[in-house]
Write a protein that holds these residues in place. Structure first.
Motif, PDB file in Angstrom:
ATOM      1  N   GLU A 297       0.830  -1.204   0.000  1.00  5.64           N
ATOM      2  CA  GLU A 297       0.000   0.000   0.000  1.00  5.64           C
ATOM      3  C   GLU A 297       0.867   1.257   0.000  1.00  5.64           C
ATOM      4  O   GLU A 297       0.579   2.222  -0.714  1.00  5.64           O
ATOM      5  N   SER A 298       1.946   1.224   0.777  1.00 10.19           N
ATOM      6  CA  SER A 298       2.836   2.393   0.806  1.00 10.19           C
ATOM      7  C   SER A 298       3.396   2.668  -0.580  1.00 10.19           C
ATOM      8  O   SER A 298       3.509   3.827  -0.995  1.00 10.19           O
ATOM      9  N   LYS A 301       0.834   4.238  -2.844  1.00 11.87           N
ATOM     10  CA  LYS A 301       0.631   5.667  -2.606  1.00 11.87           C
ATOM     11  C   LYS A 301       1.645   6.467  -3.409  1.00 11.87           C
ATOM     12  O   LYS A 301       1.320   7.518  -3.976  1.00 11.87           O
ATOM     13  N   TRP A 360      -6.623   5.716  -5.481  1.00 13.18           N
ATOM     14  CA  TRP A 360      -7.205   6.600  -4.473  1.00 13.18           C
ATOM     15  C   TRP A 360      -8.134   5.810  -3.568  1.00 13.18           C
ATOM     16  O   TRP A 360      -8.435   6.244  -2.460  1.00 13.18           O
ATOM     17  N   LYS A 362      -8.946   2.878  -1.127  1.00 17.72           N
ATOM     18  CA  LYS A 362      -8.164   2.016  -0.253  1.00 17.72           C
ATOM     19  C   LYS A 362      -8.311   0.522  -0.560  1.00 17.72           C
ATOM     20  O   LYS A 362      -7.316  -0.192  -0.584  1.00 17.72           O
ATOM     21  N   ARG A 365      -6.136  -0.245  -3.424  1.00 20.63           N
ATOM     22  CA  ARG A 365      -4.726  -0.047  -3.088  1.00 20.63           C
ATOM     23  C   ARG A 365      -4.178  -1.238  -2.315  1.00 20.63           C
ATOM     24  O   ARG A 365      -3.012  -1.534  -2.351  1.00 20.63           O
TER      25      ARG A 365
END
Lengths: 483, 176
Positions: A297-298, A301, A360, A362, A365
């Motif tokens: 996830e990081s 982003k 965008w 979650k 992601r």
């Protein structure tokens, strides 16, 4: 140690069975077992790498005429591949250097593999300009070497020469950064090896690392300064690559926005390649506890950020082309979007600007399947970005009589696919012989960011003594201790 | 420093207990010969009383050398040795020198610093280190004490001190 981390942060090492020994066991394990799948993959990619060598030999033997280049389009797949690979090679140093300076703990799970990826990607990248020179045996003269023609020196005004210095410095500094980080982990592998050869091999690789306090102190000092040097270096490399285009007078290339736009694109594609490889290797080598969904996830982003920067750059380019009032510039961009390469532009826009926006949300992601597919999309999109910039700008130039279309030959395709095989081949060798995750660095975040430590602190927080994990405390953290 | 033949090795399994133990042991005036850990423990050099590494100073000096080499070499080739007119540009285009000067600064600094690091840390392919305990690269934090010419009652005191300070194991080792 008073390292503190908010309990709201997700753990970076999951699994309640973790201890220092367990970390060593898990992370060294891929180097200790034999798998048929690995052999099949290595043989297949090795065969592809041999085909790469074959296609390059063919090129040298018969000349650049075996490629699809023509008198209008003198740069096509070769330079596209070069810029693509260099871009992929940007994530490694970014993850290890910039995230180190920003104290992002999630880097520890992915930095080693990302740095390896950088080195292999730069090796692949370097092949393209070298073989595009034609007479590879004269390639040494890209460096300012003493010679008998004057001596006639290289042109220090030329961005192409700056590129030589930038890429070779980048390669060698990345190699140092990667290898100095590997030494302690090789020592860990050495100290648990059984066989005599294995012991000798890993001692050789570890340079005789002991792990004394003084060694570690210098190690920390070295990695910090190397990170400080590598950060501007990584930004300079793609900036200089973009100068290759930006300092020319070709409409579509002569653009001052190129340096930041190329750097963002490089980070974007590099992270995507890290994701592609890490999603496969975490599964293959059972590293799910160390490369968690949180890590993915990081990275996602960062992909959505850099993808948006790239998207803005595309739109800015279009706007400035219109606003400049310069006919040839306007034509170049009109042609880029709606001309004969409209399909390449559409692929680029879709894969780089539209699909990353899914991140965008979650749930998307954090979805590994979505991430895997989108990471491949990004790699395709970024390849087409370079293709669009290079080929569409050249294809329809100032003189309509010389307008041309580029079609790759089998040699072009063979070299491109072969370079991917070479990359995978090197990565597979790395994943079998080297610890793919930085063992010492993962251990260093164990007390702050692991699930075990977090559970431990939570338990302590409810206890009458408060949340501080004191010195007397010896609990389930030390499962394997004799207490 | 001569490596001792006979050593006492104390092993800890928790870095916080270990750091605390070092403080206590040093406060008692006991000399610690070596300290080995599986990963860089934050604050270790402070409790051991080590001074800061000067590697960054070396890095700065190598970087300065790289900058000077790059600038002076480019100046020499383009103004003295073989001046050429590249499309009417000045013979000494200082702005064009910036990228290469920067890259050479980074290159010299990184290589110089890494080689200094290898030499100072006695790291080289083929170096065979003295292994006090194999677990110090896995999960044990070790303190090594010089036991050459130390009376046996002093050694017993030392072992007891380590155990008192939370060591999980204390052992003697003889090298020849």
């Amino acid at each position: 140690m008073h390292a503190y981390e908010s309990e709201f942060r997700e753990p970076l090492i999951t699994g309640m069975d973790k201890s220092y020994t367990k970390i060593t066991d898990d992370l060294v394990a891929p180097t200790e077992r034999n798998s048929a799948l690995w052999w099949i993959a290595v043989l297949l990619s090795g065969a592809g790498a041999l085909f790469f060598v074959f296609c390059l030999t063919w090129t040298v033997w018969f000349g650049i005429g075996t490629w699809g280049l023509n008198k209008t389009i003198g740069w096509a797949w070769d330079i596209t591949n070069f810029v693509w690979w260099i871009g992929i090679g940007h994530a490694g140093t970014l993850i290890s250097a910039i995230l180190l300076l920003f104290r992002q703990r999630y880097r520890t799970g992915i930095n080693r593999a990302a740095e390896a990826m950088t080195i292999f990607a730069v090796i692949c990248a370097g092949m393209f300009p070298i073989f595009h020179m034609g007479r590879v045996w004269d390639a040494l003269f890209i460096f300012p070497l003493p010679n008998t023609r004057g001596p006639l020196w290289v042109n220090f005004n030329s961005p192409l020469l700056w590129d030589v210095f930038a890429v070779s410095t980048y390669f060698s500094v990345s190699l140092l950064f990667w290898y100095t980080g590997l030494m302690p982990d090789f020592a860990t592998v050495r100290d648990r090896s059984k066989g005599k050869f294995r012991k000798w091999f890993y001692n050789m690789m570890s340079f005789g690392w002991m792990g004394t306090a003084k060694q570690w102190q210098r190690f920390e000092s070295l990695s910090l300064i190397l990170a400080g040097l590598a950060t501007p270096l990584v930004l300079s490399v793609h900036t200089i690559v973009s100068f290759d285009f930006a300092t020319s007078v070709i409409p579509g290339w002569h653009t001052t926005i190129f340096p930041p736009y190329f750097v963002a694109g490089a980070i974007f594609s590099g992270f995507a390649m890290v994701e592609t490889l890490m999603l496969i290797s975490r599964k293959l080598f059972n590293l799910e506890d160390y490369i968690t969904v949180n890590h993915i996830e990081s990275m996602n982003k960062i992909i959505v950020l850099t993808g948006s920067i790239v998207g803005i750059a595309y739109l800015t380019e279009l706007f400035i082309a219109w606003y400049s009032g310069y006919l040839y510039e306007q034509f170049a961009f009109y042609n880029r979007v709606l001309g004969k390469y409209y399909w390449a532009y559409a692929i680029m826009m879709t894969c780089n600007v539209v699909t990353p926006q899914f991140y965008w949300l979650k749930p998307l992601r954090r979805n590994l399947y979505v991430t895997f597919i989108l990471s491949i999309f990004v790699n395709i999109g970024m390849w087409f970005e370079r293709f669009v910039i290079i080929v569409t700008s050249l294809a329809d130039d100032f003189l309509p009589s010389s307008w041309a279309y580029f079609s790759p030959t089998w040699v072009d395709i063979g070299i491109f696919l072969g370079s991917i095989c070479l990359f995978l081949f090197l990565f597979l060798l790395f994943s079998r012989l080297f610890p793919t995750i930085a063992i010492a660095e993962v251990k260093a975040i164990f007390r702050t960011s692991s699930e075990v430590a977090k559970a431990e602190r939570a338990k302590k927080a409810n206890s009458p003594t408060g949340g501080f994990v004191g010195l007397q405390h010896v609990g389930p953290l030390d499962k394997d201790s004799k207490h | 420093m001569e490596e001792p033949n006979k050593v006492v090795i104390g092993l800890w399994d928790h870095e916080e207990v270990y750091l605390h133990a070092i403080e206590k042991i040093r406060a008692k005036g006991v000399q610690i010969y070596e300290s080995l850990t599986p990963f860089p423990v934050h604050g270790l050099e402070d409790v051991l009383g080590y001074r800061d590494s000067r590697l960054h100073t070396a890095g700065f000096m190598f970087g300065t050398v790289g900058t000077i080499v790059a600038l002076s070499f480019m100046t020499w080739t383009m103004t003295v040795n073989f001046p050429l007119d590249f499309g009417g540009k000045p013979y000494w285009p200082i702005a064009s020198f910036i990228p290469i000067t920067f890259e050479m600064m980074v290159l010299f600094s990184a290589w110089g610093m890494t080689l200094t690091y290898l030499v100072r840390n006695r790291l080289w392919p083929g170096m065979v280190p003295r292994i006090y305990d194999k677990r110090t690269t896995d999960d044990r934090f070790a303190l090594v004490f010089d036991a050459d010419n130390v009376a046996s009652d002093k050694l017993k005191e030392l072992r007891d001190l380590c155990m008192h300070e939370g060591a999980v194991e204390v052992k003697d080792k003889q090298f020849n």
